[in-house]
Design a protein around this motif. Structure first.
Motif, mmCIF file in Angstrom:
data_model
loop_
_atom_site.group_PDB
_atom_site.id
_atom_site.type_symbol
_atom_site.label_atom_id
_atom_site.label_comp_id
_atom_site.label_asym_id
_atom_site.label_seq_id
_atom_site.Cartn_x
_atom_site.Cartn_y
_atom_site.Cartn_z
ATOM 1 N N LYS A 8 -1.010 4.533 -12.963
ATOM 2 C CA LYS A 8 -1.832 4.935 -11.824
ATOM 3 C C LYS A 8 -3.141 4.150 -11.807
ATOM 4 O O LYS A 8 -3.616 3.741 -10.741
ATOM 5 C CB LYS A 8 -2.075 6.439 -11.848
ATOM 6 N N LEU A 9 -3.704 3.916 -12.974
ATOM 7 C CA LEU A 9 -4.914 3.084 -13.054
ATOM 8 C C LEU A 9 -4.619 1.644 -12.655
ATOM 9 O O LEU A 9 -5.431 1.000 -11.972
ATOM 10 C CB LEU A 9 -5.509 3.140 -14.465
ATOM 11 N N ASP A 10 -3.467 1.126 -13.064
ATOM 12 C CA ASP A 10 -3.068 -0.223 -12.655
ATOM 13 C C ASP A 10 -2.926 -0.319 -11.139
ATOM 14 O O ASP A 10 -3.322 -1.310 -10.525
ATOM 15 C CB ASP A 10 -1.744 -0.629 -13.320
ATOM 16 N N ALA A 11 -2.379 0.732 -10.526
ATOM 17 C CA ALA A 11 -2.227 0.754 -9.071
ATOM 18 C C ALA A 11 -3.597 0.781 -8.384
ATOM 19 O O ALA A 11 -3.817 0.085 -7.390
ATOM 20 C CB ALA A 11 -1.389 1.960 -8.639
ATOM 21 N N LEU A 12 -4.524 1.564 -8.925
ATOM 22 C CA LEU A 12 -5.876 1.605 -8.362
ATOM 23 C C LEU A 12 -6.585 0.256 -8.521
ATOM 24 O O LEU A 12 -7.311 -0.180 -7.620
ATOM 25 C CB LEU A 12 -6.701 2.712 -9.023
ATOM 26 N N CYS A 13 -6.362 -0.412 -9.639
ATOM 27 C CA CYS A 13 -6.946 -1.747 -9.848
ATOM 28 C C CYS A 13 -6.397 -2.729 -8.809
ATOM 29 O O CYS A 13 -7.144 -3.572 -8.296
ATOM 30 C CB CYS A 13 -6.665 -2.246 -11.260
ATOM 31 N N LEU A 14 -5.115 -2.622 -8.505
ATOM 32 C CA LEU A 14 -4.527 -3.496 -7.484
ATOM 33 C C LEU A 14 -5.163 -3.237 -6.119
ATOM 34 O O LEU A 14 -5.460 -4.183 -5.391
ATOM 35 C CB LEU A 14 -3.005 -3.308 -7.408
ATOM 36 N N VAL A 15 -5.402 -1.980 -5.794
ATOM 37 C CA VAL A 15 -6.064 -1.661 -4.521
ATOM 38 C C VAL A 15 -7.440 -2.316 -4.475
ATOM 39 O O VAL A 15 -7.816 -2.952 -3.485
ATOM 40 C CB VAL A 15 -6.176 -0.134 -4.317
ATOM 41 N N ARG A 16 -8.193 -2.190 -5.563
ATOM 42 C CA ARG A 16 -9.524 -2.796 -5.618
ATOM 43 C C ARG A 16 -9.444 -4.306 -5.456
ATOM 44 O O ARG A 16 -10.198 -4.899 -4.689
ATOM 45 C CB ARG A 16 -10.226 -2.468 -6.936
ATOM 46 N N ILE A 17 -8.511 -4.934 -6.114
ATOM 47 C CA ILE A 17 -8.353 -6.383 -6.016
ATOM 48 C C ILE A 17 -7.948 -6.792 -4.609
ATOM 49 O O ILE A 17 -8.456 -7.769 -4.061
ATOM 50 C CB ILE A 17 -7.340 -6.885 -7.067
ATOM 51 N N MET A 18 -7.042 -6.028 -4.002
ATOM 52 C CA MET A 18 -6.606 -6.357 -2.635
ATOM 53 C C MET A 18 -7.766 -6.270 -1.649
ATOM 54 O O MET A 18 -7.858 -7.065 -0.721
ATOM 55 C CB MET A 18 -5.471 -5.429 -2.191
ATOM 56 N N PHE A 70 0.830 -1.209 0.000
ATOM 57 C CA PHE A 70 0.000 0.000 0.000
ATOM 58 C C PHE A 70 0.865 1.260 0.000
ATOM 59 O O PHE A 70 0.514 2.262 -0.632
ATOM 60 C CB PHE A 70 -0.957 0.012 1.192
ATOM 61 N N GLU A 71 1.986 1.254 0.703
ATOM 62 C CA GLU A 71 2.877 2.412 0.715
ATOM 63 C C GLU A 71 3.456 2.675 -0.677
ATOM 64 O O GLU A 71 3.561 3.825 -1.111
ATOM 65 C CB GLU A 71 3.993 2.215 1.741
ATOM 66 N N HIS A 72 3.824 1.609 -1.384
ATOM 67 C CA HIS A 72 4.341 1.779 -2.751
ATOM 68 C C HIS A 72 3.241 2.277 -3.686
ATOM 69 O O HIS A 72 3.496 3.105 -4.572
ATOM 70 C CB HIS A 72 4.940 0.479 -3.267
ATOM 71 N N ILE A 73 2.035 1.795 -3.490
ATOM 72 C CA ILE A 73 0.910 2.259 -4.303
ATOM 73 C C ILE A 73 0.650 3.739 -4.031
ATOM 74 O O ILE A 73 0.416 4.517 -4.956
ATOM 75 C CB ILE A 73 -0.349 1.404 -4.028
ATOM 76 N N TYR A 74 0.719 4.127 -2.770
ATOM 77 C CA TYR A 74 0.533 5.541 -2.422
ATOM 78 C C TYR A 74 1.574 6.405 -3.127
ATOM 79 O O TYR A 74 1.261 7.489 -3.622
ATOM 80 C CB TYR A 74 0.609 5.738 -0.907
ATOM 81 N N THR A 75 2.803 5.929 -3.169
ATOM 82 C CA THR A 75 3.869 6.678 -3.849
ATOM 83 C C THR A 75 3.545 6.871 -5.321
ATOM 84 O O THR A 75 3.801 7.929 -5.887
ATOM 85 C CB THR A 75 5.219 5.937 -3.699
ATOM 86 N N ILE A 76 2.970 5.847 -5.935
ATOM 87 C CA ILE A 76 2.593 5.946 -7.353
ATOM 88 C C ILE A 76 1.438 6.926 -7.532
ATOM 89 O O ILE A 76 1.423 7.726 -8.473
ATOM 90 C CB ILE A 76 2.209 4.559 -7.905
ATOM 91 N N LEU A 77 0.476 6.888 -6.631
ATOM 92 C CA LEU A 77 -0.739 7.698 -6.781
ATOM 93 C C LEU A 77 -0.605 9.121 -6.254
ATOM 94 O O LEU A 77 -1.409 9.983 -6.609
ATOM 95 C CB LEU A 77 -1.906 7.016 -6.064
ATOM 96 N N ARG A 78 0.384 9.353 -5.421
ATOM 97 C CA ARG A 78 0.541 10.656 -4.778
ATOM 98 C C ARG A 78 0.685 11.760 -5.831
ATOM 99 O O ARG A 78 1.485 11.646 -6.765
ATOM 100 C CB ARG A 78 1.747 10.575 -3.853
#
Length: 178
Positions: free
Chosen positions: A146-156, A119-127
């Motif tokens: 950024k969309l790929d990162a958001l998709c990962l959040v949804r999947i998680m 989640f911290e790495h995803i935040y870095t991408i989305l920040r």
């Protein structure tokens, strides 16, 4: 044994995530993602058992200890790709795809510390970039990653139906805490 060869291939592929050439690195990560997807599908069909304990040594079913042998190494290798400042966007996208595939495996991407770190790495991408200067100079991350990162959040958040381990409640709790 045949099962030894399967696990040897997985370990060798994870070690090759740090290839210098991006095309090669992306091919290795994509190959592992496909191998994992096929393994998870085989587990759903009962052809392979993904477990941390060996149920029956005389059984003809292959038992793969995904959670303790491979998940920590996979998550760590993907985090290195996501954290790399000079890493290419294709490598980061492939790492996000691998983590998404790992989420549907029994046990997900691991425990609280691994989930929090992802989640911290995803935040870095989305920040968002705060300074005006940074908006004019591209950070190298496009809307696609950024969309790929958001998709990962949804999947998680929603992937608990794919996890058939006894750790389902623990995994959901870890995701909510992170």
């Amino acid at each position: 044994k045949r099962s030894d060869k399967k696990t040897t291939v997985a370990g060798a592929l994870v070690k090759r995530f740090k290839e210098r050439e991006e095309n090669c690195r992306v091919a290795v990560i994509d190959c592992f993602t496909r191998l994992l997807a096929i393994t998870v599908e085989a587990a759903k069909n009962g052809m392979v058992v993904l477990s941390t304990t060996t149920t029956d040594s005389t059984s003809s079913t292959t038992v793969i200890d995904l959670q303790t042998k491979y998940v920590p190494a996979i998550v760590k290798a993907c985090e290195k790709q996501l954290a790399a400042k000079r890493g290419g966007e294709r490598s980061k996208t492939s790492a996000l795809a691998l983590l998404s595939t790992l989420c549907v495996a029994p046990g997900g991407i691991g425990g609280y510390s691994q989930i929090k770190s992802v989640f911290e790495h995803i935040y870095t991408i989305l920040r968002p970039d705060n300074s005006r200067h940074n908006r004019t100079i591209s950070t190298g991350l496009t809307k696609g990653i950024k969309l790929d990162a958001l998709c990962l959040v949804r999947i998680m958040i929603t992937c608990d139906e794919g996890n058939n381990d006894t750790n389902d409640e623990d995994y959901a709790t870890h995701v909510k805490e992170a």
